[in-house]
Motif scaffolding. Structure first.
Motif, mmCIF file in Angstrom:
data_model
loop_
_atom_site.group_PDB
_atom_site.id
_atom_site.type_symbol
_atom_site.label_atom_id
_atom_site.label_comp_id
_atom_site.label_asym_id
_atom_site.label_seq_id
_atom_site.Cartn_x
_atom_site.Cartn_y
_atom_site.Cartn_z
ATOM 1 N N VAL A 156 5.907 2.703 5.680
ATOM 2 C CA VAL A 156 4.721 2.596 6.543
ATOM 3 C C VAL A 156 3.683 3.623 6.078
ATOM 4 C CG1 VAL A 156 5.746 1.556 8.582
ATOM 5 C CG2 VAL A 156 5.977 4.027 8.221
ATOM 6 N N PRO A 157 3.165 3.491 4.853
ATOM 7 C CA PRO A 157 2.292 4.525 4.281
ATOM 8 C C PRO A 157 0.980 4.718 5.030
ATOM 9 C CG PRO A 157 2.250 2.542 2.941
ATOM 10 C CD PRO A 157 3.360 2.355 3.939
ATOM 11 N N HIS A 158 0.582 3.744 5.855
ATOM 12 C CA HIS A 158 -0.673 3.880 6.601
ATOM 13 C C HIS A 158 -0.474 4.597 7.942
ATOM 14 C CE1 HIS A 158 -2.837 1.476 3.709
ATOM 15 N NE2 HIS A 158 -1.937 0.514 3.818
ATOM 16 N N ARG B 2 0.810 13.419 -4.947
ATOM 17 C CA ARG B 2 1.496 12.181 -5.296
ATOM 18 C C ARG B 2 2.709 11.986 -4.405
ATOM 19 N NH1 ARG B 2 2.675 16.298 -8.462
ATOM 20 N NH2 ARG B 2 4.754 16.576 -9.366
ATOM 21 N N LEU B 3 3.004 10.729 -4.160
ATOM 22 C CA LEU B 3 4.216 10.322 -3.465
ATOM 23 C C LEU B 3 5.174 9.720 -4.478
ATOM 24 C CD1 LEU B 3 2.892 8.550 -0.224
ATOM 25 C CD2 LEU B 3 4.215 10.668 -0.301
ATOM 26 N N LEU B 4 6.424 10.165 -4.451
ATOM 27 C CA LEU B 4 7.451 9.654 -5.345
ATOM 28 C C LEU B 4 8.573 9.037 -4.517
ATOM 29 C CD1 LEU B 4 7.770 12.727 -7.761
ATOM 30 C CD2 LEU B 4 6.310 10.709 -8.044
ATOM 31 N N ASN B 5 9.057 7.887 -4.947
ATOM 32 C CA ASN B 5 10.189 7.236 -4.290
ATOM 33 C C ASN B 5 11.422 7.513 -5.144
ATOM 34 O OD1 ASN B 5 11.621 5.674 -2.489
ATOM 35 N ND2 ASN B 5 11.017 3.729 -3.399
ATOM 36 N N VAL B 6 12.323 8.345 -4.627
ATOM 37 C CA VAL B 6 13.372 8.937 -5.460
ATOM 38 C C VAL B 6 14.764 8.588 -4.943
ATOM 39 C CG1 VAL B 6 14.198 11.066 -6.531
ATOM 40 C CG2 VAL B 6 11.795 10.877 -5.845
ATOM 41 N N LEU C 10 6.934 -0.608 -9.469
ATOM 42 C CA LEU C 10 6.443 -0.600 -8.091
ATOM 43 C C LEU C 10 6.039 -2.014 -7.677
ATOM 44 C CD1 LEU C 10 4.325 2.677 -8.194
ATOM 45 C CD2 LEU C 10 6.756 2.392 -7.638
ATOM 46 N N TRP C 11 6.261 -2.311 -6.389
ATOM 47 C CA TRP C 11 6.060 -3.660 -5.865
ATOM 48 C C TRP C 11 4.598 -3.878 -5.497
ATOM 49 C CZ3 TRP C 11 7.522 -8.389 -5.719
ATOM 50 C CH2 TRP C 11 7.177 -9.246 -4.678
ATOM 51 N N ARG D 27 1.878 0.303 -5.253
ATOM 52 C CA ARG D 27 1.092 0.931 -6.321
ATOM 53 C C ARG D 27 -0.107 1.704 -5.804
ATOM 54 N NH1 ARG D 27 1.293 -4.246 -10.493
ATOM 55 N NH2 ARG D 27 3.572 -4.278 -10.648
ATOM 56 N N LEU D 28 -0.611 1.345 -4.643
ATOM 57 C CA LEU D 28 -1.743 2.085 -4.067
ATOM 58 C C LEU D 28 -1.329 3.427 -3.496
ATOM 59 C CD1 LEU D 28 -3.655 -0.812 -2.250
ATOM 60 C CD2 LEU D 28 -4.267 0.318 -4.406
ATOM 61 N N HIS D 29 -0.008 3.666 -3.394
ATOM 62 C CA HIS D 29 0.462 4.879 -2.725
ATOM 63 C C HIS D 29 1.440 5.704 -3.569
ATOM 64 C CE1 HIS D 29 -1.253 3.291 1.024
ATOM 65 N NE2 HIS D 29 -0.706 2.139 0.686
ATOM 66 N N LEU D 30 2.306 5.038 -4.319
ATOM 67 C CA LEU D 30 3.362 5.732 -5.044
ATOM 68 C C LEU D 30 2.978 5.975 -6.498
ATOM 69 C CD1 LEU D 30 6.500 3.747 -3.793
ATOM 70 C CD2 LEU D 30 5.854 6.078 -3.138
ATOM 71 N N THR D 31 3.568 7.022 -7.075
ATOM 72 C CA THR D 31 3.431 7.301 -8.506
ATOM 73 C C THR D 31 4.715 6.871 -9.208
ATOM 74 O OG1 THR D 31 1.954 9.174 -8.124
ATOM 75 C CG2 THR D 31 3.082 9.092 -10.239
ATOM 76 N N SER D 32 4.583 6.038 -10.227
ATOM 77 C CA SER D 32 5.729 5.516 -10.957
ATOM 78 C C SER D 32 6.247 6.551 -11.957
ATOM 79 C CB SER D 32 5.306 4.248 -11.707
ATOM 80 O OG SER D 32 6.243 3.895 -12.701
ATOM 81 N N SER D 33 7.521 6.409 -12.342
ATOM 82 C CA SER D 33 8.057 7.228 -13.436
ATOM 83 C C SER D 33 7.580 6.709 -14.785
ATOM 84 C CB SER D 33 9.585 7.265 -13.397
ATOM 85 O OG SER D 33 10.125 5.967 -13.454
#
Length: 252
Positions: free
Chosen positions: A36-38, A84-88, A107-108, A113-119
């Motif tokens: 829920v990034p918003h 940055r936000l990372l999903n780890v 990223l989906w 992609r508007l919120h997370l930073t990819s590896s």
């Protein structure tokens, strides 16, 4: 958005698995917060990631069980140009030590992609664990055979994929063609990945109920499959004709 409540629920499941002598507990992607990034409080909640990683390390040691705590979204450098936000995803040993870490690469859509930073171009890591060589992927990563091939070529025998997948991830156009498109997609992709890489899926929990499944993993099946198909030995042979590298400068 209920960090502590969701952690305690997850911990109850892990303790229940440990009482059944499970050696590994795997939780879902985004299990602590949902995605829920918003939400106005989302980033602040993500800044507490270290607290919950430490909690899972303590839980692993307490229960003498290896844990992959789904994914934990991390906020770094808040309020700066480098925020940055990372999903780890992590692999935590039964001794309570972090021995593996992977940042989601694929990223989906704009949803992530508007919120997370990819590896991005980082290699897919493989970790030596108490259960053998393990690779980690996250959700949409499973759609890309290159990710599996890269880890299998490094010796991974187990690939763990925490996932947050819903039945309505498909577009309206896709659902109009097949309302069960997402189920079909997952079944097809996972089956293909398993045959391609001599791995094996274990069980199905179901799509509607919250719960836990405890299953046996017979690693001899992997060895039997390799003896039949020789996929892994082909990948590491000196004359193997494909390359699996995360660089645009690889020789073709």
């Amino acid at each position: 958005m209920q960090l502590e409540r969701n952690f305690e629920k997850a911990a109850d499941f892990v303790r229940a698995a440990a009482r059944q002598h499970a050696q590994l507990a795997v939780l879902p992607e985004y299990h602590l917060l949902n995605w829920v990034p918003h939400d106005p409080g989302f980033k602040d909640a993500c800044s507490k990631w270290r607290i919950y990683l430490d909690k899972y390390c303590s839980l692993a040691k307490e229960c003498n069980i290896n844990i992959v705590p789904g994914t934990i979204v991390q906020l770094h450098d808040a309020g700066t140009d480098d925020e940055r936000l990372l999903n780890v995803a992590y692999f935590i040993s039964n001794e309570g030590k972090v021995i593996g870490e992977y940042v989601k690469k694929n990223l989906w859509g704009d949803v992530e992609r508007l919120h997370l930073t990819s590896s991005s171009m980082d290699e897919h890591p493989v970790f030596d664990t108490p259960l053998g060589k393990v690779g980690l992927l996250i959700c949409w990563d499973l759609a890309f055979p290159e990710a599996f091939r890269e880890m299998i070529s490094k010796g991974a025998k187990i690939i763990i994929i925490p996932t947050f997948w819903t039945l309505n991830d498909c577009s309206k156009a896709g659902l109009a063609i097949n309302p069960s498109a997402e189920v079909l997609f997952l079944d097809s992709m996972l089956t293909a990945r398993c045959f391609e890489n001599t791995c094996g899926p274990l069980t199905r929990l179901g799509s509607s109920a919250e719960g836990m499944a405890v299953v046996d993993l017979n690693m001899q099946i992997v060895e039997d499959a390799e003896a039949n198909y020789n996929v892994r030995s082909d990948l590491v042979s000196t004359d193997w004709h494909y390359e699996y590298r995360h660089t645009k400068n690889s020789k073709i």
